[in-house]
Motif scaffolding. Sequence first.
Motif, mmCIF file in Angstrom:
data_model
loop_
_atom_site.group_PDB
_atom_site.id
_atom_site.type_symbol
_atom_site.label_atom_id
_atom_site.label_comp_id
_atom_site.label_asym_id
_atom_site.label_seq_id
_atom_site.Cartn_x
_atom_site.Cartn_y
_atom_site.Cartn_z
ATOM 1 N N THR A 3 8.979 22.108 18.398
ATOM 2 C CA THR A 3 10.052 23.055 18.641
ATOM 3 C C THR A 3 11.267 22.709 17.790
ATOM 4 O O THR A 3 11.376 21.612 17.233
ATOM 5 C CB THR A 3 10.471 23.050 20.123
ATOM 6 N N TRP A 6 13.206 19.496 18.565
ATOM 7 C CA TRP A 6 12.601 18.183 18.351
ATOM 8 C C TRP A 6 13.562 17.205 17.676
ATOM 9 O O TRP A 6 13.703 16.058 18.101
ATOM 10 C CB TRP A 6 11.311 18.313 17.557
ATOM 11 N N SER A 9 16.237 16.101 20.082
ATOM 12 C CA SER A 9 15.637 15.296 21.145
ATOM 13 C C SER A 9 15.236 13.922 20.623
ATOM 14 O O SER A 9 15.463 12.904 21.281
ATOM 15 C CB SER A 9 14.412 15.996 21.717
ATOM 16 N N GLU A 46 -2.214 19.758 22.819
ATOM 17 C CA GLU A 46 -1.733 19.660 24.196
ATOM 18 C C GLU A 46 -2.323 18.433 24.884
ATOM 19 O O GLU A 46 -1.640 17.729 25.626
ATOM 20 C CB GLU A 46 -2.056 20.929 24.981
ATOM 21 N N ARG A 49 -0.466 15.407 23.642
ATOM 22 C CA ARG A 49 0.842 15.292 24.324
ATOM 23 C C ARG A 49 0.675 14.694 25.720
ATOM 24 O O ARG A 49 1.421 13.823 26.127
ATOM 25 C CB ARG A 49 1.515 16.660 24.437
ATOM 26 N N MET A 81 16.852 19.011 27.075
ATOM 27 C CA MET A 81 15.552 19.271 26.455
ATOM 28 C C MET A 81 14.839 20.434 27.143
ATOM 29 O O MET A 81 14.245 21.285 26.483
ATOM 30 C CB MET A 81 14.693 18.006 26.493
ATOM 31 N N GLN A 82 14.899 20.479 28.475
ATOM 32 C CA GLN A 82 14.255 21.579 29.197
ATOM 33 C C GLN A 82 14.917 22.907 28.858
ATOM 34 O O GLN A 82 14.231 23.912 28.677
ATOM 35 C CB GLN A 82 14.313 21.328 30.696
ATOM 36 N N LEU A 85 13.776 24.408 25.494
ATOM 37 C CA LEU A 85 12.399 24.886 25.350
ATOM 38 C C LEU A 85 12.328 26.402 25.485
ATOM 39 O O LEU A 85 13.138 27.003 26.190
ATOM 40 C CB LEU A 85 11.509 24.251 26.420
ATOM 41 N N GLN A 89 7.613 27.617 28.199
ATOM 42 C CA GLN A 89 7.360 26.182 28.338
ATOM 43 C C GLN A 89 8.251 25.531 29.391
ATOM 44 O O GLN A 89 8.167 24.334 29.604
ATOM 45 C CB GLN A 89 7.550 25.480 26.992
ATOM 46 N N GLN A 90 9.099 26.306 30.029
ATOM 47 C CA GLN A 90 9.978 25.761 31.052
ATOM 48 C C GLN A 90 9.341 25.811 32.435
ATOM 49 O O GLN A 90 9.967 25.487 33.413
ATOM 50 C CB GLN A 90 11.314 26.517 31.065
#
Length: 140
Positions: A3, A6, A9, A46, A49, A81-82, A85, A89-90
Amino acid sequence: MATDAWGTSRTAVAGLFRREGQDRQTAIEAQLDSDADLVAQDDDAEGARRDLVPIWHRRLATLLRQYPGAADDLRVLIAEMQAALPPAQQQGVQTNIARDNGQVFASQGGNVLVDTRPDSGRLRPPPSAAGSDEGSGQAG
């Protein structure tokens, strides 16, 4: 890791580890870059991750044990960070399983109130005050 957030973060996470010295921060930056490459090259990004989550959980938990004051910085970082997104993705996933006559009472972002008294499921009229005027239409 793919994202726009990134870069920000990555810098913020590495900054948390600066408490352990510049060499540690540099090592964390290298680890973050290596992990990002791993995810980018994996056919199951995924899954890659997910595999990294417990490793970073352990690193952050160790940092917080050594530097409890970092907790507030970590909370702020997580919230930022949330928020950065994409909306899709939240979301979170919650799985609840009850077995063998078990019960599950679960909530995300709210409260669950449970009354387990035997008569808790029955509706009862409110107690009336002695001498109330029941037929008047006035609420008691």
